[in-house]
Design an enzyme around this catalytic site. Structure first.
Site, PDB file in Angstrom:
ATOM      1  N   SER A  94       0.850  -1.193   0.000  1.00  0.00           N
ATOM      2  CA  SER A  94       0.000   0.000   0.000  1.00  0.00           C
ATOM      3  C   SER A  94       0.878   1.232   0.000  1.00  0.00           C
ATOM      4  CB  SER A  94      -0.898   0.024   1.237  1.00  0.00           C
ATOM      5  OG  SER A  94      -0.111   0.323   2.381  1.00  0.00           O
ATOM      6  N   LYS A  95       0.262   2.321  -0.404  1.00  0.00           N
ATOM      7  CA  LYS A  95       0.984   3.590  -0.443  1.00  0.00           C
ATOM      8  C   LYS A  95       1.525   3.909   0.947  1.00  0.00           C
ATOM      9  CE  LYS A  95      -0.008   8.416  -1.416  1.00  0.00           C
ATOM     10  NZ  LYS A  95      -1.047   9.363  -1.778  1.00  0.00           N
TER      11      LYS A  95
END
Ligand code: GLU
Length: 463
Positions: free
Chosen positions: A244-245
């Site tokens: 994920s970011k």
């Protein structure tokens, strides 16, 4: 089998990373493998979190990776009238109903259930049943619309990744399919779209497994059989967390900027959750020929940048030199170096690509052809001794008249070492240091041939 129709349905919230875009690659490859249709649908109903910038990265990333779509992009926000029409049909047919329970009442219900150690769920107060009297409609409460979920049985599907999944209908309460302001909710829109778009195979992340029984119910209520489902295991980052970011994942397009080849990234992502025997390196054409849903991996794939670099280096070797030249020219341009993507650049690529794992590394090498080099002072001190300088000057003289091609360059070097009684490395290494700024290169005559002659002479005379 009817024509295969698959889709990628990203929500444009935050930029798209490699883990997400794998969910585009598989339905794309499956459609291409079966002469099917691949559809792009942007699920942009979360107005607060969706952005055009995120849509742009999705489109750019897919374009870069060559994941071309045949239909779309469709935007859910542009399909609101259609969803409302279907909501009205469900209401008319008694397959959905208005629920006037206020959020305070819902909260109180949830608290009572939790206190009784029950799973919080809607209790069906407003669900019409034969012979049941519904409460009087309260004033000033805008209703939600709930789906009248079938009860008493179970929902079953044969997931292409997870196998048979069976969920008891007792687990599923009546889902809200439209909010008080009339806007449809997520699971409902997905099903209307999948029906309208004729999707035959839903290939998506396994974070949607829990939505699937509800979606299957809605399919059936709308008189359709659900598609085939394949729920892909998560992609983990190198630390073993969900990619994920927030956990440091990079946007897809950054890999392009860092010098990865689209075909290599496609190859790498394909292997991260699917296999064709022991094949690690394959072309896009082979992927499209081989891809199926029967060899999807069941466990989470873990991203490994070292492996991605290795895959990339293999694709660099396989890549056509003219294509590589175009990519390297872009990398050089980013550094302000102008290099036409011509035959000479292609030859440079051919000479150096085997020792590079990205086009950035290749550009690091080729920059010496287009801009001044700064040999390290240790290399100068170590290799360009006063003893060898006269030989370097003599070589510069010979180069003035030599034909500027590999054999003649080689002959000039040989003549010079003979004249000065040197061994080849005693001349070749300082030659490399001065001209290339490095003590090690591929065969020096091949490297020099690709330089402009006067550049070589100038560098030889500058020390
Ligand atoms: N929009 C969903 C997501 O980005 C995908 C929905 C689906 O594939 O059904 O996770």
């Amino acid at each position: 089998m009817s024509q295969v129709r698959t889709r990628f349905a990203p929500s444009p919230t935050g930029f798209i990373h490699l883990g997400n875009i794998r969910s585009a690659l598989y339905p794309w490859a499956f459609a291409r493998a079966n002469q099917g249709v691949f559809i792009l649908r942007i699920e942009d109903t979360d107005l607060e979190r969706s952005s055009q910038a995120a849509v742009d990265v999705i489109l750019e990333g897919m374009k870069w990776l060559g994941l071309d779509h045949d239909e779309g992009p469709y935007y859910q926000m542009q399909r609101m009238d259609r969803y409302k029409q279907v909501l009205a049909e469900l209401l008319d047919q008694g397959l959905a109903y208005r629920c006037y329970m206020s959020s305070e009442e819902l909260d109180a219900l949830r608290e009572r259930q939790m206190a009784a150690k029950l799973k919080p769920r809607y209790d069906g107060t407003w669900r019409p049943e034969p012979g049941k009297t519904l409460p009087p409609v309260p004033e000033g409460v805008k209703p939600v619309i709930r789906f009248r979920s079938p009860q008493g049985g179970s929902v079953v599907w044969d997931d292409k990744v997870k196998g048979r999944i069976e969920i008891s209908e007792d687990e599923l309460d009546d889902l809200v399919i439209a909010r008080p302001d009339g806007t449809p909710t997520y699971n409902f829109c997905v099903v209307v779209d999948d029906i309208d778009m004729g999707i035959t195979h839903v290939i998506r992340g396994d974070d949607h497994v829990n939505n699937t029984p509800r979606q299957i119910h809605i399919f059936r209520a709308l008189g359709k059989e659900p598609p085939v489902y394949a729920h892909l295991p998560t992609v983990l980052n190198e630390q073993g967390e969900k990619m994920s970011k927030r956990h440091g994942a990079k946007p897809v397009t950054q890999y392009r900027d860092e010098g990865f080849l689209a075909d290599a990234v496609v190859n790498y992502l394909a292997r991260l959750g699917w296999s064709h025997g022991d094949d690690e390196i394959f072309s896009r054409e082979q992927l499209v020929e081989w891809f199926d849903l029967d060899h999807l991996g069941k466990s989470a794939g873990q991203f490994d940048e070292t492996k991605l670099r290795w895959v990339n280096s293999q694709h660099m070797k396989m890549c056509d030199d003219a294509v590589l030249a175009g990519l390297v020219a872009e990398q050089l341009a980013r550094r302000g170096l102008e290099a036409p993507a011509d035959e000479r650049l292609a030859k440079m690529c051919a000479l150096f690509k085997d020792r590079c794992s990205t086009t950035v590394e290749l550009a690091d090498w080729l920059a010496m052809y287009f801009t001044d080099v700064q040999p390290a002072s240790e290399d100068l001190a170590k290799h360009v001794s006063d003893a060898v300088k006269p030989a370097l000057q003599a070589l510069a003289e010979r180069f003035a008249t030599a034909e500027w091609q590999r054999d003649a360059i080689n002959q000039a070097i040989k003549d010079t070492i003979a004249q000065f009684g040197l061994k080849l490395p005693q001349l070749a290494i300082p030659l490399r240091v001065l001209v290339c700024g490095r003590a090690q290169t591929p065969s020096v005559d091949a490297v020099l041939e690709l330089f402009a002659r006067d550049m070589v002479q100038r560098r030889l005379r500058s020390f």
